[in-house]
Each structure stands twice: as C-alpha cells, then as structure tokens.
Design a protein around this motif. Structure first.
Motif, PDB file in Angstrom:
ATOM      1  N   UNK A  27     -16.463   5.575  25.713  1.00 14.11           N
ATOM      2  CA  UNK A  27     -17.483   6.518  26.389  1.00 14.11           C
ATOM      3  C   UNK A  27     -18.724   6.006  26.117  1.00 14.11           C
ATOM      4  N   UNK A  28     -19.655   5.593  27.134  1.00 11.13           N
ATOM      5  CA  UNK A  28     -21.109   5.393  26.934  1.00 11.13           C
ATOM      6  C   UNK A  28     -21.735   6.334  27.883  1.00 11.13           C
ATOM      7  N   UNK A  29     -22.928   6.911  27.175  1.00 12.72           N
ATOM      8  CA  UNK A  29     -23.955   7.599  28.150  1.00 12.72           C
ATOM      9  C   UNK A  29     -25.160   6.629  28.307  1.00 12.72           C
ATOM     10  N   UNK A  30     -25.657   6.902  29.451  1.00 17.21           N
ATOM     11  CA  UNK A  30     -27.236   6.219  29.994  1.00 17.21           C
ATOM     12  C   UNK A  30     -28.037   7.267  30.525  1.00 17.21           C
ATOM     13  N   UNK A  34     -26.976  11.269  32.048  1.00 13.20           N
ATOM     14  CA  UNK A  34     -27.102  11.583  33.295  1.00 13.20           C
ATOM     15  C   UNK A  34     -25.996  10.418  34.206  1.00 13.20           C
ATOM     16  N   UNK A  35     -25.826   9.301  33.328  1.00 10.45           N
ATOM     17  CA  UNK A  35     -24.880   8.411  33.939  1.00 10.45           C
ATOM     18  C   UNK A  35     -24.105   8.283  32.882  1.00 10.45           C
ATOM     19  N   UNK A  53     -19.824   8.241  36.354  1.00 13.12           N
ATOM     20  CA  UNK A  53     -20.045   9.577  36.495  1.00 13.12           C
ATOM     21  C   UNK A  53     -21.371   9.648  36.522  1.00 13.12           C
ATOM     22  N   UNK A  54     -22.105  10.140  37.615  1.00 13.07           N
ATOM     23  CA  UNK A  54     -23.561  10.397  37.674  1.00 13.07           C
ATOM     24  C   UNK A  54     -23.948  11.862  37.999  1.00 13.07           C
ATOM     25  N   UNK A  55     -24.896  12.456  37.440  1.00  5.86           N
ATOM     26  CA  UNK A  55     -25.244  13.687  37.193  1.00  5.86           C
ATOM     27  C   UNK A  55     -26.768  13.759  37.864  1.00  5.86           C
ATOM     28  N   UNK A  56     -26.944  14.387  39.129  1.00  4.16           N
ATOM     29  CA  UNK A  56     -28.247  14.582  39.550  1.00  4.16           C
ATOM     30  C   UNK A  56     -28.587  16.238  39.471  1.00  4.16           C
ATOM     31  N   UNK A  57     -29.622  16.580  39.896  1.00  2.06           N
ATOM     32  CA  UNK A  57     -30.075  17.925  40.175  1.00  2.06           C
ATOM     33  C   UNK A  57     -29.257  18.412  41.436  1.00  2.06           C
ATOM     34  N   UNK A  62     -18.350  10.929  41.072  1.00  2.00           N
ATOM     35  CA  UNK A  62     -17.680  10.151  40.435  1.00  2.00           C
ATOM     36  C   UNK A  62     -17.360   8.825  41.192  1.00  2.00           C
ATOM     37  N   UNK A  63     -17.601   7.825  40.401  1.00  2.00           N
ATOM     38  CA  UNK A  63     -17.663   6.459  41.157  1.00  2.00           C
ATOM     39  C   UNK A  63     -16.270   5.607  40.437  1.00  2.00           C
TER      40      UNK A  63
END
Length: 83
Positions: A27-30, A34-35, A53-57, A62-63
């Motif tokens: 698992x890597x966070x960017x 948020x990514x 997996x992308x997190x926005x406001x 999920x991609x």
C-alpha cells in the motif's frame, strides 16, 4: 466502509489472508493520503488485486486496475491481516 478497510492495510508491505490463500500486499499513499494505491499478489499463485482509491471533499472513488470492481470490493471486505 471501504475507506476504513483500505486504510486498515498497513503502509508498505504486509501479508494478508484472502479466500484461504496468502497474499503479499503493498500500500502506498500519495497526495497526503488522498490517493491510495494497493497491489496484492497471491504468494505461490497467479492471482492479484490492483486498485487505486481517491478521496476528495465530495466523493470517494475506487478505480480497479484491469479487473472487475466486484473482485476488488470482495477482496477489500474480506482480507484478514496476518502477523
């Protein structure tokens, strides 16, 4: 729920159990978390799971990478962390 399960995967490399098979997971966070990129490979087998997996406001998205979304969701909801 998906967000919590994805974030339960430790950063870096770990091992999980999924459908009675062992997987090595990275698992890597960017972008300040948020990514998230996850790649899991069956140890001693041919299966793999790969997704972003992308997190926005406004939304969490999920991609899956070249696989059905259902396969990824089943993995996320059912993996068990190993020691």
């Amino acid at each position: 729920m998906l967000t919590e399960r994805i974030k339960a995967i430790p950063l870096g490399y770990s091992r999980v159990l999924f459908q009675n098979k062992r997987y090595g997971v990275t698992r890597s966070n960017f972008n300040n978390g948020k990514s998230i990129k996850v790649y899991a490979e069956e140890l001693g087998g041919n299966d793999f799971i790969s997704f972003n997996f992308y997190i926005t406001d406004k939304v969490e998205q999920l991609k899956p990478c070249e696989m059905p979304e259902a396969k990824v969701i089943i993995f996320i909801n059912n993996f068990q962390l190993q020691d």
